[in-house]
Design an enzyme around this catalytic site. Structure first.
Site, PDB file in Angstrom:
ATOM      1  N   ASP A 100      -5.848  -2.375  -2.810  1.00 55.79           N
ATOM      2  CA  ASP A 100      -5.263  -1.025  -3.690  1.00 55.79           C
ATOM      3  C   ASP A 100      -5.052  -2.618  -4.594  1.00 55.79           C
ATOM      4  O   ASP A 100      -4.581  -1.685  -6.112  1.00 55.79           O
ATOM      5  CB  ASP A 100      -4.460  -1.039  -2.978  1.00 55.79           C
ATOM      6  CG  ASP A 100      -4.540  -0.494  -1.589  1.00 55.79           C
ATOM      7  OD1 ASP A 100      -5.083  -0.594  -0.651  1.00 55.79           O
ATOM      8  OD2 ASP A 100      -3.849  -0.103  -1.352  1.00 55.79           O
TER       9      ASP A 100
ATOM     10  N   ASP B 159       0.822  -1.246  -0.347  1.00 55.08           N
ATOM     11  CA  ASP B 159      -0.196  -0.292  -0.002  1.00 55.08           C
ATOM     12  C   ASP B 159       0.665   1.767  -0.172  1.00 55.08           C
ATOM     13  O   ASP B 159       0.449   1.930  -0.589  1.00 55.08           O
ATOM     14  CB  ASP B 159      -1.024   0.403   1.456  1.00 55.08           C
ATOM     15  CG  ASP B 159      -0.419  -0.407   2.421  1.00 55.08           C
ATOM     16  OD1 ASP B 159       1.072  -0.324   2.904  1.00 55.08           O
ATOM     17  OD2 ASP B 159      -0.659   0.334   3.654  1.00 55.08           O
TER      18      ASP B 159
ATOM     19  N   HIS C 107       0.865   6.046  -2.300  1.00 58.34           N
ATOM     20  CA  HIS C 107      -0.230   5.398  -2.444  1.00 58.34           C
ATOM     21  C   HIS C 107      -0.667   5.149  -3.445  1.00 58.34           C
ATOM     22  O   HIS C 107      -1.257   6.224  -4.423  1.00 58.34           O
ATOM     23  CB  HIS C 107      -0.882   5.897  -1.624  1.00 58.34           C
ATOM     24  CG  HIS C 107      -1.856   5.007  -0.442  1.00 58.34           C
ATOM     25  ND1 HIS C 107      -0.858   4.652   0.589  1.00 58.34           N
ATOM     26  CD2 HIS C 107      -2.457   3.650  -0.080  1.00 58.34           C
ATOM     27  CE1 HIS C 107      -0.997   3.709   1.493  1.00 58.34           C
ATOM     28  NE2 HIS C 107      -2.126   3.358   1.271  1.00 58.34           N
TER      29      HIS C 107
ATOM     30  N   TRP D 197     -11.832  -5.912  -1.386  1.00 59.80           N
ATOM     31  CA  TRP D 197     -11.145  -5.939  -1.340  1.00 59.80           C
ATOM     32  C   TRP D 197     -10.641  -7.910  -1.017  1.00 59.80           C
ATOM     33  O   TRP D 197      -9.588  -8.195  -1.773  1.00 59.80           O
ATOM     34  CB  TRP D 197     -10.340  -6.059   0.524  1.00 59.80           C
ATOM     35  CG  TRP D 197      -9.764  -4.694   0.650  1.00 59.80           C
ATOM     36  CD1 TRP D 197      -8.211  -4.441   1.300  1.00 59.80           C
ATOM     37  CD2 TRP D 197     -10.608  -3.502   0.572  1.00 59.80           C
ATOM     38  NE1 TRP D 197      -7.901  -2.587   1.339  1.00 59.80           N
ATOM     39  CE2 TRP D 197      -9.124  -2.278   0.467  1.00 59.80           C
ATOM     40  CE3 TRP D 197     -11.591  -2.928  -0.418  1.00 59.80           C
ATOM     41  CZ2 TRP D 197      -9.362  -0.827   0.870  1.00 59.80           C
ATOM     42  CZ3 TRP D 197     -11.901  -1.375   0.263  1.00 59.80           C
ATOM     43  CH2 TRP D 197     -10.850  -0.862   0.380  1.00 59.80           C
TER      44      TRP D 197
ATOM     45  N   GLU E 102       3.225  -0.220   7.630  1.00 63.63           N
ATOM     46  CA  GLU E 102       2.474  -0.993   7.385  1.00 63.63           C
ATOM     47  C   GLU E 102       3.156  -1.885   5.804  1.00 63.63           C
ATOM     48  O   GLU E 102       3.185  -2.602   6.188  1.00 63.63           O
ATOM     49  CB  GLU E 102       1.440   0.071   6.919  1.00 63.63           C
ATOM     50  CG  GLU E 102      -0.361  -0.566   6.224  1.00 63.63           C
ATOM     51  CD  GLU E 102      -1.558   0.207   6.675  1.00 63.63           C
ATOM     52  OE1 GLU E 102      -1.713  -0.417   6.283  1.00 63.63           O
ATOM     53  OE2 GLU E 102      -0.765   1.406   6.808  1.00 63.63           O
TER      54      GLU E 102
ATOM     55  N   GLU F 296      -2.397   9.461  -0.880  1.00 61.51           N
ATOM     56  CA  GLU F 296      -2.836   8.476  -0.489  1.00 61.51           C
ATOM     57  C   GLU F 296      -4.245   9.016   0.156  1.00 61.51           C
ATOM     58  O   GLU F 296      -5.619   8.466  -0.121  1.00 61.51           O
ATOM     59  CB  GLU F 296      -2.661   7.977   1.398  1.00 61.51           C
ATOM     60  CG  GLU F 296      -3.490   6.655   2.373  1.00 61.51           C
ATOM     61  CD  GLU F 296      -3.193   6.700   3.527  1.00 61.51           C
ATOM     62  OE1 GLU F 296      -2.155   6.922   3.796  1.00 61.51           O
ATOM     63  OE2 GLU F 296      -3.680   5.998   4.146  1.00 61.51           O
TER      64      GLU F 296
ATOM     65  N   ARG G 103       5.648   3.697   5.609  1.00 64.02           N
ATOM     66  CA  ARG G 103       5.535   3.939   7.124  1.00 64.02           C
ATOM     67  C   ARG G 103       4.968   2.690   8.184  1.00 64.02           C
ATOM     68  O   ARG G 103       5.544   1.195   6.575  1.00 64.02           O
ATOM     69  CB  ARG G 103       3.655   4.328   7.469  1.00 64.02           C
ATOM     70  CG  ARG G 103       2.386   3.604   7.061  1.00 64.02           C
ATOM     71  CD  ARG G 103       1.542   4.708   7.565  1.00 64.02           C
ATOM     72  NE  ARG G 103       0.148   3.495   6.881  1.00 64.02           N
ATOM     73  CZ  ARG G 103      -1.002   4.417   5.527  1.00 64.02           C
ATOM     74  NH1 ARG G 103      -0.429   5.746   5.801  1.00 64.02           N
ATOM     75  NH2 ARG G 103      -1.421   4.401   4.848  1.00 64.02           N
TER      76      ARG G 103
HETATM   77  C1  BGC Z   1      -3.851   0.962   3.746  1.00 63.82           C
HETATM   78  C2  BGC Z   1      -4.439   1.322   2.563  1.00 63.82           C
HETATM   79  C3  BGC Z   1      -5.756  -0.409   2.593  1.00 63.82           C
HETATM   80  C4  BGC Z   1      -6.778   0.361   3.609  1.00 63.82           C
HETATM   81  C5  BGC Z   1      -7.834  -0.360   3.928  1.00 63.82           C
HETATM   82  C6  BGC Z   1      -4.172   1.129   4.637  1.00 63.82           C
HETATM   83  O1  BGC Z   1      -4.124   1.678   6.143  1.00 63.82           O
HETATM   84  O2  BGC Z   1      -2.785   2.146   3.940  1.00 63.82           O
HETATM   85  O3  BGC Z   1      -3.698   1.070   1.743  1.00 63.82           O
HETATM   86  O4  BGC Z   1      -6.619  -0.698   1.582  1.00 63.82           O
HETATM   87  O5  BGC Z   1      -5.860   0.271   4.925  1.00 63.82           O
HETATM   88  O6  BGC Z   1      -8.539   0.016   3.596  1.00 63.82           O
END
Ligand code: BGC
Length: 940
Positions: free
Chosen positions: A502, A489, A814, A556, A495, A789, A493
């Site tokens: 995405d 994503d 993003h 998703w 993540e 994002e 950060r």
């Molecule tokens: C991510 C997104 C992801 C989302 C879920 C976020 O924290 O960065 O890109 O799809 O969470 O909604």
């Protein structure tokens, strides 16, 4: 070796020979698929037959001698997905191959140049190396960080000295690790890869790599060296630390381990294997801390002096620990590895406070920096990474959340200066804050190294509009920053996970920009591996469980259907569909069960998820599109794709089933969510109560949103007449919103195509060119070099706004909103695939009245180069297109009438053999075979 055949009369030339989408690769696929691209100067050229030779030695690559496979002349136009049908392939076998084609007149072309592939280790018994490691956790102290603690054990280094009795004619290194590895021979790194062997569900499959190291070995003593880092295996992943998950690191195991074997063939034909085993020694080295999210600390004083030299005495080193790593499923890494793809020079440095320098790299990207420094032993240079600066010039790290993203280098004091690049981490950044630098640094001291999966660039796009060009650049940079072994994503950060929503929305754009065939082959496997037992695909893949409530969500989870489908569309890949079929069926059965066989989801159907309803139209602006309406649309879309995929792999009964299902879902959708009289999309908003627990639920829900219409139009939930009416509603909604978009992750891609499809191309262009919030142009006006994002991630001259946005979720890299590129390529340049893999396609550019006078796009498809470029000149429209050999395109030329169209300066009716189609709605259709064609017509 070019072999000219005396009989060759056709100029058809096979080029770019690949095996399993890769050039001269190592593979472990026992029935590999071959592909080539044909070029010819002859228009409307195509292949009528081909012949492939495969031999175990290059000298045998001739008819009659090809000992592995001679396909003989095979009738057909296939140039990709051609399955090897020769002798069974064995471990380590090298295969040389070439191909020739016959043209449309059945004339024979030349043989291609030869290419090769080599088999990896196909049997478990081929692996005789042991897993080695060293657990340093008992010596590791926790480090305080942002009110939490980090646990970062040092990296072990390993060493073994071997003797090669003879000169080496061939040497291969087979290597894998739990965690990340770096392997060196005599001090020189093997291969160019970073973050190997990548991220998978290590309990299901672990990839290994193969390197040809023949040139790195000589007769005599050699030093084999390795180091390990925790990586995704035992390091920190995602936001587990941030949210207080019970597990924050070590999701797959606690201690990294290495397994490698160096197999050497001497010039006299004898062989030796040097495997990791108890003969290897281990020590701690310079790498004191190492983690993907948190960065590295390297003390150059701690590197054992001369340890790469054969004179080094390792008697004080311990014996490597033999690790019981279980019986792992080892497979050869199927894609291009992560590598350094470009270097970047800083554009400016400012001293933010005394001794604290901020380097501006001029571009937000993912990767590392190489540090060049001269100073005293013990000097400590600290590099912190960020995407943005605060208005007062400070590095902004709040949006990195719990990613420390800091690299530290402690000098050994070499009078000639020192250079250092971290090995096992990466950052997403534009700015580097440097402290502790001895003296005043210059631009020479920092070089940016761009890292990413080395997917070949296959797309190009240009216009005469600077903002649009910048947007395209930003899209490509964001893709490069996030295609790092998996589609992440964001790169900065805590993540960096393979979020499925995405990835599904961006997959089409990704494949236009880069050759992602091998990349997605890998990730689609990750996706199947992460499928829940009950059939849903996960929120992200791999899915180690960084939060127990991260289960699945509408739009998703459909990545499990959409991504394989996009792979089929882009490359004609039917094998990926066959391989995943059972898993995809299981997913569809989950839908059936979850929807209670009702063929739609009424409001509140996903209230058991957290957040309720799933993520919905994530980061949209204004009233929310009901998540259950979107869930129904994605269910129906998945059914439609299943029908198409079933047809592609010859499952006609399943194709009928899914076709029928897709129709039923569409009917149920309109019965529940469509006011048939007004063609308004409706919902029972009261069913969501006060919206608590839903993403942005407090804003209220409405069916009458841009995202709702955009999806219903784009994904075929309305009949043709309804679509036009709905397009009108959509256009009106945009007008009512001051001409601005309001879509989030689930509408940004669909919006412009839905407008174009319903006769509102002018509004689509207006949205593309808008520079006010929310828009793509707004980001660029505010200095973006990547896709953000959020639509409002940053506002240039509004420091307060920036301060308030330093929140928990604000990435500047993003890719989801970059999926607008699909419209740019399909509609501005007009290139749209019809049959899979552009076997047939359309070129139908939409020419705007104002603002843009030139568009040029190119895509190197699996069939070859496709291009479309148009410009307005002196009241004329000049359109030039190229169509690859073996494909056909229908070109739609905007014109006054059919006589208005010139092709290569002649009217269409003066050309022989041109298949002229209808003149319809201001466009003349012409069906063309391969070649480059220039059209001219009047501008309307
Ligand atoms: C991510 C997104 C992801 C989302 C879920 C976020 O924290 O960065 O890109 O799809 O969470 O909604």
């Amino acid at each position: 070796m070019l072999c000219i055949d005396a009989l060759a009369v056709s100029d058809l030339k096979p080029e770019y020979l690949r095996c399993e989408y890769l050039e001269n690769p190592f593979i472990d696929e026992k029935e590999p698929r071959l592909s080539w691209i044909l070029t010819s100067e002859v228009r409307d050229q195509h292949q009528t037959a081909y012949r492939i030779l495969v031999a175990s030695k290059i000298e045998l690559l001739e008819p009659g001698k090809a000992d592995l496979w001679d396909s003989d002349k095979v009738k057909g136009s296939e140039t990709s997905q051609v399955v090897y049908k020769g002798k069974p392939l064995l471990s380590r076998q090298k295969c040389y191959w070439k191909v020739k084609s016959w043209d449309k007149k059945d004339q024979e072309g030349e043989w291609s140049k030869s290419a090769s592939w080599e088999m990896g280790l196909l049997e478990k018994a081929d692996w005789n190396s042991k897993w080695i490691g060293k657990d340093f956790s008992s010596t590791t102290q926790p480090i305080p960080f942002k009110n939490k603690e980090l646990f970062l054990p040092p990296s072990p280094i390993f060493r073994n000295q071997i003797n090669l009795k003879e000169k080496v004619s061939k040497a291969r290194l087979y290597i894998t690790s739990l965690g990340l590895y770096e392997y060196k021979i005599n001090g020189e790194k093997v291969g160019k890869d970073f973050l190997a062997p990548g991220w998978t569900d290590y309990n299901k499959r672990l990839y290994y790599h193969v390197y040809d190291v023949t040139d790195q070995l000589d007769k005599g003593e050699q030093v084999l060296q390795a180091s390990l880092s925790s990586g995704w295996y035992s390091g920190y992943i995602g936001y587990a630390l941030l949210i207080g998950n019970p597990v924050v690191r070590g999701f797959y195991g606690d201690t990294p381990a290495l397994r490698a074997q160096l197999e050497v063939t001497y010039t006299n034909g004898e062989t030796s294997t040097f495997a990791t085993n108890e003969e290897w020694k281990v020590s701690s080295g310079g790498l004191l801390e190492s983690d993907i999210l948190h960065g590295e600390t390297f003390d150059a004083r701690k590197v054992p002096e001369n340890w790469s030299s054969t004179n080094f005495d390792d008697k004080n080193w311990e014996q490597a620990e033999i690790i019981n790593a279980g019986n792992r499923n080892l497979e050869l890494y199927p894609a291009q590895p992560v590598q350094m793809t470009e270097t970047i020079r800083p554009i400016e440095i400012h001293e933010q406070e005394e001794g604290k320098y901020i380097f501006n790299m001029g571009q937000n990207f993912a990767g590392l920096v190489k540090l060049k420094v001269k100073g005293k032993a013990g000097d400590k240079v600290v590099l912190k990474f960020g995407e943005m600066l605060h208005p007062d010039g400070r590095l902004m790290d709040e949006n990195l959340r719990m990613a420390r993203a800091t690299d530290t280098y402690i000098l050994k004091g070499d009078p000639d200066g020192e250079e250092w690049t971290p090995s096992f981490t990466y950052h997403g950044f534009q700015y580097v804050e440097v402290t502790g630098f001895p003296g005043k640094p210059t631009k020479e001291n920092i070089t940016g190294l761009v890292l990413g999966s080395n997917t070949p660039r296959v797309g190009h796009f240009e216009t005469d509009h600077p903002m649009v060009n910048q947007l395209y650049k930003n899209i490509v940079w964001t893709q490069r920053a996030n295609f790092v072994d998996i589609p992440t994503d964001c790169p900065q950060r805590d993540e960096r996970m393979g979020w499925t929503g995405d990835a599904q929305t961006y997959a089409g754009t990704a494949a236009i920009n880069m050759d992602v065939s091998a990349f997605f082959t890998k990730w689609i496997q990750d996706l199947h591996d992460a499928q829940w037992d009950y059939g849903a695909y996960p929120d992200y893949a791999p899915a180690p469980g960084v939060r127990s409530t991260d289960t699945y969500a509408p739009a998703w989870m459909e990545a499990g259907i959409i991504n394989p489908y996009e792979q089929y569309r882009a490359y004609g890949d039917t094998r990926i569909l066959e391989k995943g079929w059972e898993s995809m069926e299981k997913f569809m059965a989950f839908h059936h069960q979850k929807s209670k066989g009702a063929f739609f989801y009424p409001e509140g159907s996903f209230a058991d998820l957290s957040p309720k309803g799933g993520y919905g139209d994530w980061l949209s602006v204004g009233k929310k599109t009901p998540p259950d309406m979107l869930a129904t649309i994605y269910y129906g879309y998945a059914a439609q794709l299943m029908a198409e995929m079933a047809t592609a792999i010859g499952k006609s009964e399943r194709a009928m089933h899914y076709h029928d299902l897709s129709k039923k879902i569409r009917t149920a959708f309109s019965d529940h969510y469509l006011d048939k009289e007004t063609v308004r999309l409706v919902t029972n908003a009261a069913a969501y109560g006060d919206g608590k627990g839903y993403v942005d639920g407090q804003m209220g829900f409405s069916g009458n949103t841009q995202t709702a219409y955009a999806n219903a139009i784009y994904l075929d939930f309305l009949d043709e007449e309804q679509k036009m009416v709905a397009g009108g509603h959509l256009a009106q909604l945009i007008k009512d919103n001051d001409g601005k978009l309001a879509t989030g992750f689930l509408g940004a891609k669909q919006l412009l195509p839905a407008l174009s499809a319903t006769g509102h191309s002018d509004i689509a262009y207006q949205l593309l060119l808008n520079e006010e919030y929310p828009s793509w142009g707004f980001e660029i006006k505010n200095g973006a070099t990547t896709i953000w994002e959020r639509w409002d991630s940053y506002v240039k001259d509004d420091p307060e706004k920036l301060a308030s946005l330093n929140n928990g979720m604000n990435s500047f890299s993003h890719y989801a909103f970059g999926s607008v590129f699909e419209w740019m390529f399909h509609n501005m340049a007009g290139i749209k695939s019809e049959e899979a893999a552009y076997k047939t396609f359309v070129i139908a550019p939409e020419i705007p009245k104002n603002d843009i006078n030139y568009v040029s796009a190119r895509h190197e498809s699996i069939h070859g180069k496709i291009s479309s470029s148009w410009k307005k000149e002196g009241g004329k429209l000049l359109l030039e297109v190229s169509i690859p050999v073996n494909t056909k395109a229908t070109v739609f030329i905007p014109a006054k009438d059919e006589l208005d169209v010139l092709l290569d300066n002649k009217r269409l009716d003066q050309h022989e053999g041109i298949q002229k189609g209808n003149f319809y709605k201001g466009k003349q259709a012409v069906k063309l075979g391969s070649g480059t064609y220039k059209f001219e017509s009047s501008l309307n």
